[in-house]
Design an enzyme around this catalytic site. Structure first.
Site, PDB file in Angstrom:
ATOM      1  N   HIS A 147     -53.597   1.072 -73.878  1.00  0.00           N
ATOM      2  CA  HIS A 147     -52.629  -0.027 -73.952  1.00  0.00           C
ATOM      3  C   HIS A 147     -51.186   0.440 -74.031  1.00  0.00           C
ATOM      4  CE1 HIS A 147     -55.819  -2.709 -73.453  1.00  0.00           C
ATOM      5  NE2 HIS A 147     -56.458  -2.229 -74.502  1.00  0.00           N
ATOM      6  N   ARG A 156     -55.725  -1.279 -64.018  1.00  0.00           N
ATOM      7  CA  ARG A 156     -54.812  -2.211 -64.702  1.00  0.00           C
ATOM      8  C   ARG A 156     -53.994  -1.539 -65.796  1.00  0.00           C
ATOM      9  NH1 ARG A 156     -59.054  -6.058 -67.892  1.00  0.00           N
ATOM     10  NH2 ARG A 156     -59.892  -6.256 -65.798  1.00  0.00           N
ATOM     11  N   GLU A 209     -72.510   5.326 -77.754  1.00  0.00           N
ATOM     12  CA  GLU A 209     -71.424   4.695 -78.499  1.00  0.00           C
ATOM     13  C   GLU A 209     -71.819   3.239 -78.692  1.00  0.00           C
ATOM     14  OE1 GLU A 209     -67.405   5.731 -77.670  1.00  0.00           O
ATOM     15  OE2 GLU A 209     -66.658   3.747 -78.205  1.00  0.00           O
ATOM     16  N   ARG A 214     -59.929   2.158 -65.168  1.00  0.00           N
ATOM     17  CA  ARG A 214     -60.674   1.013 -64.623  1.00  0.00           C
ATOM     18  C   ARG A 214     -60.552   0.994 -63.116  1.00  0.00           C
ATOM     19  NH1 ARG A 214     -61.948  -3.056 -68.822  1.00  0.00           N
ATOM     20  NH2 ARG A 214     -62.654  -4.325 -67.078  1.00  0.00           N
ATOM     21  N   GLU A 217     -63.412   7.363 -70.107  1.00  0.00           N
ATOM     22  CA  GLU A 217     -64.271   6.170 -69.992  1.00  0.00           C
ATOM     23  C   GLU A 217     -64.241   5.686 -68.562  1.00  0.00           C
ATOM     24  OE1 GLU A 217     -63.216   2.934 -72.472  1.00  0.00           O
ATOM     25  OE2 GLU A 217     -63.523   4.062 -74.293  1.00  0.00           O
ATOM     26  N   HIS A 256     -64.793  -0.264 -80.441  1.00  0.00           N
ATOM     27  CA  HIS A 256     -64.330  -1.528 -79.854  1.00  0.00           C
ATOM     28  C   HIS A 256     -63.932  -2.523 -80.940  1.00  0.00           C
ATOM     29  CE1 HIS A 256     -63.526  -4.567 -76.890  1.00  0.00           C
ATOM     30  NE2 HIS A 256     -63.645  -3.626 -75.987  1.00  0.00           N
ATOM     31  N   HIS A 306     -59.523   4.933 -70.382  1.00  0.00           N
ATOM     32  CA  HIS A 306     -60.447   4.235 -69.477  1.00  0.00           C
ATOM     33  C   HIS A 306     -59.738   4.009 -68.144  1.00  0.00           C
ATOM     34  CE1 HIS A 306     -63.191   0.403 -68.950  1.00  0.00           C
ATOM     35  NE2 HIS A 306     -63.276   1.233 -67.933  1.00  0.00           N
ATOM     36  N   THR A 309     -63.787  -4.603 -72.249  1.00  0.00           N
ATOM     37  CA  THR A 309     -65.210  -4.345 -72.049  1.00  0.00           C
ATOM     38  C   THR A 309     -66.006  -5.258 -72.975  1.00  0.00           C
ATOM     39  OG1 THR A 309     -64.520  -2.081 -71.651  1.00  0.00           O
ATOM     40  CG2 THR A 309     -66.885  -2.467 -71.850  1.00  0.00           C
ATOM     41  N   ASN A 329     -57.641   5.714 -78.400  1.00  0.00           N
ATOM     42  CA  ASN A 329     -57.619   5.201 -77.029  1.00  0.00           C
ATOM     43  C   ASN A 329     -56.190   4.753 -76.696  1.00  0.00           C
ATOM     44  OD1 ASN A 329     -57.623   3.201 -74.933  1.00  0.00           O
ATOM     45  ND2 ASN A 329     -59.844   3.119 -75.078  1.00  0.00           N
TER      46      ASN A 329
END
Ligand code: PXP
Length: 249
Positions: A11, A50, A152, A46, A71, A195, A44, A102, A8
């Protein structure tokens, strides 16, 4: 069964957005992840944009040669974006504006009819749809009923308990996740987990025989500061493979 690693890259975008420019580039991170042994890239988008932005999804779709796991929240806006791009996979997650990440699983059981309608066009468009849920049987069974291909399992709570040194509670949470994975598999669902996973917690999930994919982000991007993204991913891959071969003998 092989165990895939989805990296992922949200970030990388968080760091980029801290200064508002175009560096560091999430696509470059995705290509590095691919070279380091990632089997897929997860991003993801969002509602508040962000970290990942619409243009990142376009760049990833065009630029990577491994599958993209998109996502998103179950909103009309995100459904339209997914239908435009037709990513390999769509993972439906709960989203709250005020949360830092999340925080819990999706309430599939409480929103079953709407989610069944929501995922139907995504499935028809050819995306493999997964529901990001907790380990409770009601959520797993509802995910199977609405026609999701994958669940998931949210591993965040277990990882937090380990970080806080709550070993007894962590063992109970891990047992519940293990049971959830077996139940989902029995119902014909493909099982993923993700996660909060780090080097300390990856072995626990890699050793569930039903789990075929782990999605890992924040830890890897943080670890990349110290050892570089490629080596950080290679080490995770190594730990996953070692745990998997230990259970397979
Ligand atoms: N899987 C899902 C469904 C997620 O929402 C996230 C976080 O975006 C992850 C995996 C990766 O979590 P982490 O960044 O904590 O590794």
């Amino acid at each position: 069964m092989t165990l895939r690693l989805g990296v992922n890259i949200d970030h990388v975008a968080t760091v980029r957005n801290a200064r508002g420019g175009s560096w560091p580039d999430p696509l470059r991170a995705a290509l590095l992840a691919e070279a380091a042994g990632a089997d897929g890239i997860t991003a993801h988008l969002r509602e508040d944009r962000r970290h990942i932005r619409d243009a990142d999804i376009e760049a990833l779709m065009a630029g990577i040669s491994i599958p993209l796991n998109f996502e998103m929240a179950a909103t009309a806006e995100m459904q339209a974006i997914a239908l435009r791009h037709k990513p390999h996979a769509v993972c439906v997650v709960p989203e709250k504006r005020e949360e830092r990440t999340t925080e819990g699983g999706l309430d599939v059981a409480g929103d079953e009819a709407r989610l069944a309608d929501f995922i139907a066009p995504l499935r028809e468009a050819g995306s493999r749809v997964s529901m990001f849920i907790g380990h409770d049987a009601a959520q797993i069974e509802a995910s199977a009923r609405i026609g999701a291909a994958v669940v998931e399992l949210h591993t965040g709570h277990y990882c937090e308990l380990i970080a806080e040194g709550c070993e007894v509670e962590a063992a109970a949470e891990l047992a519940a996740l293990r049971e959830g994975a077996a139940h989902a598999h029995q119902l014909g669902l493909e099982v993923h987990a993700g996660h909060g996973i780090s080097y300390d917690t990856v072995a626990a999930f890699a050793s569930f025989p039903q789990v075929v994919e782990l999605n890992i982000g924040h830890f890897l991007i943080g670890e990349a500061i110290f050892r570089g993204l490629g080596p950080a991913i290679e080490e995770m891959r190594h730990r996953m493979d070692a745990s998997r071969s230990a259970i397979e003998g």
